[in-house]
Design a protein around this motif. Structure first.
Motif, PDB file in Angstrom:
ATOM      1  N   UNK A 208       0.606  -1.017  -0.340  1.00 39.36           N
ATOM      2  CA  UNK A 208       0.431   0.144  -0.066  1.00 39.36           C
ATOM      3  C   UNK A 208       0.410   1.441   0.191  1.00 39.36           C
ATOM      4  N   UNK A 209       2.112   1.307   0.373  1.00 39.97           N
ATOM      5  CA  UNK A 209       2.678   2.499  -0.080  1.00 39.97           C
ATOM      6  C   UNK A 209       3.143   2.220  -0.912  1.00 39.97           C
ATOM      7  N   UNK A 210       3.652   2.197  -1.879  1.00 38.35           N
ATOM      8  CA  UNK A 210       4.275   2.164  -3.044  1.00 38.35           C
ATOM      9  C   UNK A 210       3.975   2.568  -4.466  1.00 38.35           C
ATOM     10  N   UNK A 211       4.132   3.436  -4.831  1.00 36.09           N
ATOM     11  CA  UNK A 211       3.492   3.139  -6.403  1.00 36.09           C
ATOM     12  C   UNK A 211       3.911   2.811  -7.458  1.00 36.09           C
ATOM     13  N   UNK A 212       3.595   1.848  -7.819  1.00 40.04           N
ATOM     14  CA  UNK A 212       3.968   1.201  -9.274  1.00 40.04           C
ATOM     15  C   UNK A 212       4.010   2.390 -10.388  1.00 40.04           C
ATOM     16  N   UNK A 213       4.233   1.476 -11.067  1.00 42.30           N
ATOM     17  CA  UNK A 213       4.033   1.973 -12.812  1.00 42.30           C
ATOM     18  C   UNK A 213       4.090   1.264 -14.003  1.00 42.30           C
ATOM     19  N   UNK A 214       3.402   1.258 -15.337  1.00 34.43           N
ATOM     20  CA  UNK A 214       3.951   0.212 -16.285  1.00 34.43           C
ATOM     21  C   UNK A 214       4.477   0.481 -16.954  1.00 34.43           C
TER      22      UNK A 214
ATOM     23  N   UNK B 178       2.085  -4.406  -8.277  1.00 36.14           N
ATOM     24  CA  UNK B 178       1.672  -4.486  -6.872  1.00 36.14           C
ATOM     25  C   UNK B 178       1.136  -5.415  -5.911  1.00 36.14           C
ATOM     26  N   UNK B 179       1.237  -6.520  -6.911  1.00 36.92           N
ATOM     27  CA  UNK B 179       1.232  -8.084  -6.424  1.00 36.92           C
ATOM     28  C   UNK B 179       2.267  -8.719  -6.052  1.00 36.92           C
ATOM     29  N   UNK B 180       3.382  -8.283  -6.616  1.00 38.06           N
ATOM     30  CA  UNK B 180       4.866  -9.065  -6.486  1.00 38.06           C
ATOM     31  C   UNK B 180       5.692  -8.377  -5.504  1.00 38.06           C
ATOM     32  N   UNK B 181       5.505  -7.215  -4.681  1.00 36.79           N
ATOM     33  CA  UNK B 181       5.335  -6.476  -3.634  1.00 36.79           C
ATOM     34  C   UNK B 181       5.295  -7.455  -2.453  1.00 36.79           C
ATOM     35  N   UNK B 182       4.329  -7.231  -2.176  1.00 35.50           N
ATOM     36  CA  UNK B 182       4.178  -8.562  -0.658  1.00 35.50           C
ATOM     37  C   UNK B 182       5.103  -9.307  -1.324  1.00 35.50           C
ATOM     38  N   UNK B 183       4.758 -10.164  -2.101  1.00 32.51           N
ATOM     39  CA  UNK B 183       5.698 -11.208  -2.297  1.00 32.51           C
ATOM     40  C   UNK B 183       6.985 -11.522  -2.105  1.00 32.51           C
ATOM     41  N   UNK B 184       7.410 -10.431  -2.862  1.00 35.45           N
ATOM     42  CA  UNK B 184       9.041  -9.969  -2.818  1.00 35.45           C
ATOM     43  C   UNK B 184       9.650  -9.659  -1.028  1.00 35.45           C
TER      44      UNK B 184
END
Lengths: 281, 453, 162
Positions: free
Chosen positions: A244-250, A260-266
């Motif tokens: 929730x704290x990051x601001x990903x881009x495409x 965004x899906x991969x952030x919590x995984x890693x």
């Protein structure tokens, strides 16, 4: 108009003089791995350019519990000589041998996301940036160095001359997730530094790369971790919080959704690494 | 005994060009340069769909080293389609855009200059006045009535059999009666499959060097994968006799189908004709990635009728190839696709509608089995889905349905060269899959089993 | 924009080139000196086809302004090719079918040279990591890794393995 002058100053003083003379009209490059592709492609058309390869700003020294890395230290030297293992791991995960021989630690602060894999580690290590200008030196925490995508707090007459960090007292983890095992832009890069005492996290620093306009810290996730026993529940909660704290881009590497899906995984994997190390020690 | 007679089969043979490659002495196109050679750079569309209101070269002309610009008015036969050589029409792709651009990166105007740097700079200073139009990027969206219309004939799909005076909106295959078979089937299994575009990304980018010769001919050094195809199309576009062109090729730094389109040669030859000097036009990496043809995207809908014993008795497929903005090789790919999308299986009732659809994406074209590859992907995933649905081993399902020699394919071709069963047996051995006796007894020559004599 | 003269050592020989500011080493080699073994696959430092050795270190010639190599030693594929026959690394690439289209080959060979000078007997993981900046789109990596191992044998003997 093509490049009129390419300066290769042989000292910091000479470099600062040129910077004072041209100000923002002077493009500063170090290893050239960020600027040269744009120049070759005609995207960037600088007129006055200064290269820092000969300024001698490539000292790496350890003193008073700090490690000071000269801005033009190459990533290969960081990989081979850094006293901080996390930085060696970060360097190994950045580009490939050829590029590491050219790219510099200082230059990595200017590598637009998803690049900047060393900067993420520096951020988790609470590094400070030494900026030198005509008025002398000032020191800025790396966490406050960037102000947006490709923007930062530097004045037009300043150069990044060194990066200083305290020798880590806690345990660290670094995971770069890309589409290949090496020489790949990141989907997400995670760097963590945790001080665990008496079974509880006393201090937590979590940094993410490739999921925002610049490498970023995750203060809320850090707050979740601080005081926790680094249990699986705490790890999961911190990982979700970081998402929730990051601001990903495409981009061509990954979509915003996927990042965004991969952030919590890693994030969770990195934290688990530390938890396992902690359990083993 | 056979071995003694064969010089090549069964032997390791070194590459003819291997010595050149390991010494770096092989001459690739970009290694060629001539005295007083000019460099060509392309002005490209920054948007996927727009009307061109005007082009202003005045700033570009001021760049030191600028020699000249070329627009569609300089191209004798500007509108072409590569497959015209095999009778496909109508012509629909401009060499240089006229009043409209249909994809981001489309060629609008060429700039020729004394150095590459000057050409890049001059091209960047050309001002194109564009009125951006709504764009469509999805094959099914493109077929909706409210989609922006991309083709002068008023549809966003290729018209099949135009050369025979017909106007079919898609490639159709009709074999047996699928609806009747669906009514009799124990199971109906449906699936939706799609593939994204893939860039070939050859290590050597697409390019050519054209040299005017004293005898009035032009020598074209090119890394095309289709030397004569490109020569013929270039001559047609430039409206010159074929014998004015001498194409030199054969050294291709990676192609994979990405270098069969006719893009760089006609305009580089034209520039050499207009300036009387050698001209080099080589894509940058960015151009190769963003503007060159890709493997086209594809979307496929399957509906199969299957019996409890594993026999597939009906297959209905509606499939959409994303040609991107222009034909290139996609109409042909769709025909290949239609012939293969029933898979290497004998299905008595087949119904196929295969559309070649235009969108505002960079054109799709050839790439390694193009047309067939998406079909194989969809067919084999669908086979696994069927096996899962009816609770049968996926190997057994494939053996049961595998085509045999003598079978008639949905497009009425009699199978003469089937070896699917033998190949699957070999594959099973390689992956350690133990096949039951009744499958091992099968072969490609006799549907009832028994021995191939 | 005044042209200037840059002097460096190229393949063991001193050279002086007159260049415009910030011309890349790649353009000097390929266009000015017509030494075209050094390729130009991307000019972004991504493909590795222009890899040369500067003072023994692999670098991307496309990212290197020529002024930066003033006084340095540059080695290209031309510099390791003997007058007759092949260098052992070239032999290994040729014999192991580690060449297909040939466009990545010069860069692969230059990185291999630098690698084997540091590590006479690299294991497979080390080879793959060293070559990770060199893209082969014909997907011949397995043969290339074998060629590097074979090159190590050719250069340093096969270590008693018969």
């Amino acid at each position: 108009m093509s490049v009129q002058n390419y300066y290769l100053p042989e000292s910091l003083g000479e470099a600062l003089e040129l910077l004072a003379r041209y100000g923002p009209d002077l493009l500063v490059i170090a290893g050239g791995t960020v600027a040269m592709p744009l120049i070759n492609e005609g995207v960037s058309t600088p007129v006055q350019v200064m290269g820092l390869r000969r300024t001698g700003l490539d000292e790496m020294a350890r003193s008073n519990g700090n490690v000071k890395i000269g801005a033009t230290t190459t990533l290969t030297r960081l990989l081979e000589e850094s006293p901080v293992p996390l930085l060696r791991t970060a360097a190994r995960n950045t580009a490939a041998w050829t590029i590491r021989n050219m790219g510099t630690v200082g230059g990595n602060l200017f590598s637009p996301p998803p690049a900047g894999d060393v900067a993420v580690a520096l951020l988790a290590l609470d590094a400070e940036v030494t900026l030198t200008g005509s008025g002398g030196e000032r020191v800025v925490p790396l966490a406050r160095f960037w102000t947006g995508f490709m923007t930062n707090v530097m004045q037009a007459d300043e150069l990044v001359t060194a990066i200083t960090l305290p020798v880590p007292t806690g345990k660290t983890a670094y995971i770069k997730y890309g589409r290949k095992q090496a020489h790949t832009p990141a989907v997400v890069t995670v760097a963590a530094h945790l001080v665990v005492e008496g079974g509880r996290v006393q201090q937590a620093r979590l940094a993410l790369g490739a999921v925002g306009p610049h490498p970023l810290r995750c203060p809320q996730a850090e707050a979740v971790l601080t005081g926790s026993e680094l249990s699986e529940d705490a790890i999961t909660e911190a990982a979700q919080t970081a998402a929730g704290e990051c601001d990903p881009f495409t981009d061509a590497i990954a979509s915003e959704w996927y990042r965004r899906k991969m952030v919590p995984v890693y994030v969770a994997r990195a934290l688990r690494q530390i938890a396992q190390e902690e359990a083993a020690s | 005994m056979t071995k003694q007679l064969l010089n090549v089969v069964g032997q390791s043979v070194h590459r003819r060009d291997g010595m050149g490659h390991v010494t770096g002495r092989t001459t690739f196109v970009d290694d060629i340069q001539f005295r007083d050679m000019l460099y060509l750079k392309m002005v490209r569309s920054p948007v996927p769909h727009a009307r061109i209101r005007g082009i202003d070269f005045s700033e570009a002309e001021k760049v030191p080293g600028f020699v000249r610009a070329l627009t569609h008015r300089d191209v004798p036969k500007n509108i072409y389609t590569i497959l015209c050589l095999i009778g496909v029409g109508p012509d629909e792709e401009p060499v240089l855009a006229e009043d409209r651009v249909l994809y981001k990166g489309e060629q609008i105007a060429a700039v020729v200059a004394e150095s590459e740097e000057a050409a890049v700079e001059a091209a960047s200073r050309v001002v194109v006045d564009l009125e951006e139009l709504p764009a469509v990027f999805d094959v099914e969206e493109a077929l909706k009535p409210d989609a922006p219309v991309l083709k002068p004939w008023g549809t966003n799909y290729f018209i099949y059999d135009y050369e025979y005076g017909q106007s079919n909106p898609c490639r159709k295959v009709r074999f047996g009666d699928v609806e009747k078979a669906f009514a009799e089937a124990d199971y109906i299994v449906e699936g939706r499959y799609q593939m994204s575009p893939i860039e070939h990304a050859p290590t050597e980018t697409t390019g050519c060097v054209v040299k005017p010769e004293p005898d009035g001919r032009y020598t074209v050094y090119t890394n095309t994968q289709a030397l004569f195809f490109t020569l013929d199309n270039s001559a047609l576009i430039l409206n010159i006799p074929f014998n004015k062109l001498h194409f030199v090729g054969g050294t291709v730094g990676g192609g994979f189908g990405g270098k069969v389109d006719v893009i760089v040669e006609p305009i580089a030859i034209l520039a050499a004709m207009k300036t009387g000097r050698p001209v080099k036009y080589v894509f940058s990496r960015e151009e190769e990635m963003r503007c060159s043809s890709t493997r086209g995207a594809w979307r496929m809908y399957f509906k199969d009728g299957v019996m409890k014993d594993g026999r597939i008795i009906a297959r209905k497929v509606t499939t959409y190839a994303d040609a991107g903005a222009y034909n290139r090789h996609t109409p042909y790919a769709v025909t290949k696709h239609a012939a293969n999308v029933a898979g290497p299986y004998s299905i008595p009732n087949v119904w196929i509608d295969a559309y070649c659809v235009y969108t505002n994406r960079q054109p799709g074209s050839a790439m390694r089995g193009f047309g067939v590859t998406p079909a194989s992907f969809a067919v084999e995933v669908q086979m696994d889905r069927i096996a899962h649905t009816i609770g049968m081993d996926p190997w057994e399902l494939r053996f049961i349905n595998a085509y045999r020699n003598g079978d008639v394919r949905p497009h009425r071709k009699v199978v003469e060269d089937a070896t699917l069963i033998e190949t699957m047996k070999a594959a099973a051995q390689l992956v350690g899959k133990e096949l039951p006796e009744h499958l091992l007894a099968m072969n490609s020559w006799d549907r009832e089993g028994g021995h191939h004599g | 924009m005044k042209p200037k003269i840059v002097s460096f050592t190229l393949n063991g020989r001193p050279v002086d080139v007159m260049v415009r500011p910030m011309t890349t080493l790649q353009n000097v080699l390929r266009r000015q000196l017509e030494l075209t073994a050094t390729k130009a696959g991307c000019r972004q430092g991504s493909c590795g086809s222009c890899t040369v050795l500067v003072n023994g270190e692999p670098m991307a010639a496309c990212l290197l302004p020529i002024e930066d190599v003033e006084g340095q030693e540059v080695l290209t594929l031309e510099g390791i090719t003997p007058l007759h026959g092949l260098h052992p690394i070239q032999e290994a690439f040729f014999e192991n079918f580690a060449v297909q289209c040939g466009y990545c080959t010069p860069g692969m060979i230059m990185v291999t040279k630098a690698l084997l000078e540091r590590e006479p007997r690299p294991d497979e993981a080390t080879i793959r990591e060293a070559l990770s900046g060199n893209l082969c789109r014909c997907t011949g990596y397995q043969a290339i890794v074998q060629a590097v191992t074979d090159a190590a044998d050719r250069l340093h003997g096969n270590g008693g393995v018969s």
